[in-house]
Scaffold this motif. Sequence first.
Motif, mmCIF file in Angstrom:
data_model
loop_
_atom_site.group_PDB
_atom_site.id
_atom_site.type_symbol
_atom_site.label_atom_id
_atom_site.label_comp_id
_atom_site.label_asym_id
_atom_site.label_seq_id
_atom_site.Cartn_x
_atom_site.Cartn_y
_atom_site.Cartn_z
ATOM 1 N N VAL A 1 0.781 -1.152 0.054
ATOM 2 C CA VAL A 1 0.005 -0.176 0.032
ATOM 3 C C VAL A 1 1.114 1.448 -0.277
ATOM 4 C CG1 VAL A 1 -1.975 1.221 1.466
ATOM 5 C CG2 VAL A 1 -1.670 -0.831 1.070
ATOM 6 N N VAL A 2 2.264 1.131 0.603
ATOM 7 C CA VAL A 2 2.552 2.602 0.593
ATOM 8 C C VAL A 2 3.349 2.340 -0.377
ATOM 9 C CG1 VAL A 2 5.016 3.351 1.647
ATOM 10 C CG2 VAL A 2 3.461 1.768 2.725
ATOM 11 N N ALA A 3 4.008 1.524 -1.815
ATOM 12 C CA ALA A 3 4.883 1.321 -3.112
ATOM 13 C C ALA A 3 3.409 2.220 -3.553
ATOM 14 C CB ALA A 3 4.866 0.440 -3.151
ATOM 15 N N GLY A 4 2.318 1.677 -3.572
ATOM 16 C CA GLY A 4 1.101 2.441 -4.642
ATOM 17 C C GLY A 4 0.712 3.252 -4.519
ATOM 18 N N LEU A 5 0.768 4.307 -2.833
ATOM 19 C CA LEU A 5 0.363 5.039 -2.678
ATOM 20 C C LEU A 5 1.200 6.655 -3.082
ATOM 21 C CD1 LEU A 5 -0.790 5.276 1.412
ATOM 22 C CD2 LEU A 5 -1.903 5.673 -0.163
ATOM 23 N N VAL A 6 3.020 6.031 -3.358
ATOM 24 C CA VAL A 6 3.956 6.664 -4.209
ATOM 25 C C VAL A 6 3.441 7.187 -5.820
ATOM 26 C CG1 VAL A 6 6.328 6.533 -4.412
ATOM 27 C CG2 VAL A 6 5.652 6.631 -2.468
ATOM 28 N N HIS A 7 3.128 5.926 -6.233
ATOM 29 C CA HIS A 7 2.816 5.809 -7.917
ATOM 30 C C HIS A 7 2.032 6.668 -7.919
ATOM 31 C CE1 HIS A 7 2.811 3.920 -11.300
ATOM 32 N NE2 HIS A 7 1.130 3.724 -10.757
ATOM 33 N N ASP A 8 0.675 6.252 -7.037
ATOM 34 C CA ASP A 8 -0.601 7.129 -7.439
ATOM 35 C C ASP A 8 -1.487 7.818 -6.065
ATOM 36 O OD1 ASP A 8 -3.112 8.230 -8.068
ATOM 37 O OD2 ASP A 8 -2.933 7.155 -10.338
ATOM 38 N N TRP A 9 -1.632 8.403 -5.400
ATOM 39 C CA TRP A 9 -1.767 8.602 -4.435
ATOM 40 C C TRP A 9 -3.432 8.535 -4.552
ATOM 41 C CZ3 TRP A 9 -0.994 9.610 1.332
ATOM 42 C CH2 TRP A 9 -2.067 9.765 1.240
ATOM 43 N N GLN A 10 -4.392 9.015 -5.521
ATOM 44 C CA GLN A 10 -5.521 8.684 -5.807
ATOM 45 C C GLN A 10 -6.300 7.974 -5.983
ATOM 46 O OE1 GLN A 10 -7.686 11.925 -5.152
ATOM 47 N NE2 GLN A 10 -5.234 12.938 -4.543
ATOM 48 N N ARG A 11 -5.365 7.417 -6.765
ATOM 49 C CA ARG A 11 -6.199 5.284 -7.225
ATOM 50 C C ARG A 11 -5.799 5.164 -5.690
ATOM 51 N NH1 ARG A 11 -3.924 3.753 -12.282
ATOM 52 N NH2 ARG A 11 -5.868 5.036 -13.457
ATOM 53 N N TRP A 12 -4.948 4.728 -5.218
ATOM 54 C CA TRP A 12 -4.643 4.717 -3.331
ATOM 55 C C TRP A 12 -5.496 3.895 -2.435
ATOM 56 C CZ3 TRP A 12 -2.505 -0.909 -3.832
ATOM 57 C CH2 TRP A 12 -1.902 -1.318 -5.020
ATOM 58 N N ARG A 13 -5.985 5.945 -2.223
ATOM 59 C CA ARG A 13 -6.393 6.149 -0.893
ATOM 60 C C ARG A 13 -7.768 5.074 -0.170
ATOM 61 N NH1 ARG A 13 -9.138 12.205 -2.096
ATOM 62 N NH2 ARG A 13 -9.804 10.192 -4.211
ATOM 63 N N THR A 14 -8.084 3.998 -1.623
ATOM 64 C CA THR A 14 -9.359 3.483 -1.203
ATOM 65 C C THR A 14 -8.285 2.225 0.164
ATOM 66 O OG1 THR A 14 -11.160 3.522 -2.782
ATOM 67 C CG2 THR A 14 -11.443 1.616 -1.638
ATOM 68 N N PRO A 15 -7.567 1.523 -0.947
ATOM 69 C CA PRO A 15 -7.121 0.227 0.026
ATOM 70 C C PRO A 15 -5.816 0.773 1.139
ATOM 71 C CG PRO A 15 -5.614 0.654 -1.950
ATOM 72 C CD PRO A 15 -6.966 1.763 -2.309
ATOM 73 N N ALA A 16 -5.237 2.168 0.812
ATOM 74 C CA ALA A 16 -4.632 3.024 2.053
ATOM 75 C C ALA A 16 -5.750 2.796 3.580
ATOM 76 C CB ALA A 16 -4.248 4.014 1.485
ATOM 77 N N ALA A 17 -6.812 3.524 3.273
ATOM 78 C CA ALA A 17 -8.105 3.438 4.622
ATOM 79 C C ALA A 17 -8.294 2.357 4.730
ATOM 80 C CB ALA A 17 -9.083 4.691 3.686
#
Length: 407
Positions: free
Chosen positions: A326-342
């Motif tokens: 999830v951290v790497a995904g947030l670096v890649h695209d914060w907007q797209r990865w907000r749902t799995p981060a939450a």
Amino acid sequence: MGWFSRPSSVWWGFAVVHLYFLGWMMSFVIHGDAFSDTEQYRTWAMAGYDPGDREGEISPWVYPVLAQIPILLAGIAGHGPYLLVWTLIITVLNALGLVCLTRGRRGEQGVAPAWWWLFFTVFLGYLSFARVEGIAAPIVLVGLLYASERPVLGSVLLSIATWIKVWPAAVLFALFIACRQRLQVVAAGVAVTAAVVLGTYLSGGLPRIADFLVNQGERGMQLEATFSTPWVWLSVFDVAGARMADNVAINSTEVYGPGAEVVAFLMQPLLVLAVLVGAVLLVRALRRGAEREELFYEGALMMTTIFIVFNKVGSPQFMIWLAPVVVAGLVHDWQRWRTPAALLMGIAVTTFVIYPLFYTPLIHAHPVMAAVLTTRNVLLVVLLWWSVQRVAQLHRVPARSAQLATA
């Protein structure tokens, strides 16, 4: 928010979080104690990993062979300071992960994901500082961050992490499918494995290199596993003799009741089937022209979540597996990865309530804690569903960033 957006601010947060957990662990160290699983690690380290005549007194080895390195290293100062050295090792590895997040080309792009990682650690630090997952997770994070631009280096790091704890194989699987340089990625993994086998042979441990697989094979359905949820509620309502009980040999709590043994037997082939379905989805997305970097990160999340949801073992530390992805995904695209981060933060909070707060009521079938565990498991299934949907929807899109290993 200006100060919080600076890379330097994250290091202040890092210091606060890690000093807190260092203080927590010191409350055990000053009494000569260890905490949670580090007690078992210390026993292994002091025994030199060779139970010999003490077999039956020492629990069987349940990790891949490279996990012996940090476990042995933590014992370098002896029995008493073991937990202190173990905590410092994980702190150093986390610091290296933070350097990779906030330095170089990522710069400020990695600051927000780094803060997310620190908040996640606030809840699951009691697990990550007391389990082998705390060693493997920062290595996986660095491997993920570098795999998109240097897949061979990513494969080396992820292969090393896999020989510490098996779950990084899920990320390697996604990298193999998404990457153009498949032969080099496989060669790097084979080279790491060959080095591990050679080192094990030279140390005289080759006959026991697969012990971590053998010792896990006959486990029942662990209490926290996703598929154990029906038997948890049967135990709560005392239906058909269902119960939760300790498996003393491997220090875990398992569920027992009608059909539990059958499901435990079927979980291994079910996990294999789920992995194969995930692979088909990834290959399908690749053939539809999905962006390779996006496919890698989405695939890593999907495959790692499959490893958790379809596992008959469901230890709370498994939630740490998802954090690097999830951290790497947030670096890649914060907007797209907000749902799995939450979703993962919700999983972290409910897991924190389970362990270390109220694990004893849970194993005694308290209905409120059964509800908390059920909520956590539902969130895991939702996260898996989200990742499957994302992979299924990937198709050719205009390039927004350099593709994975285009060079």
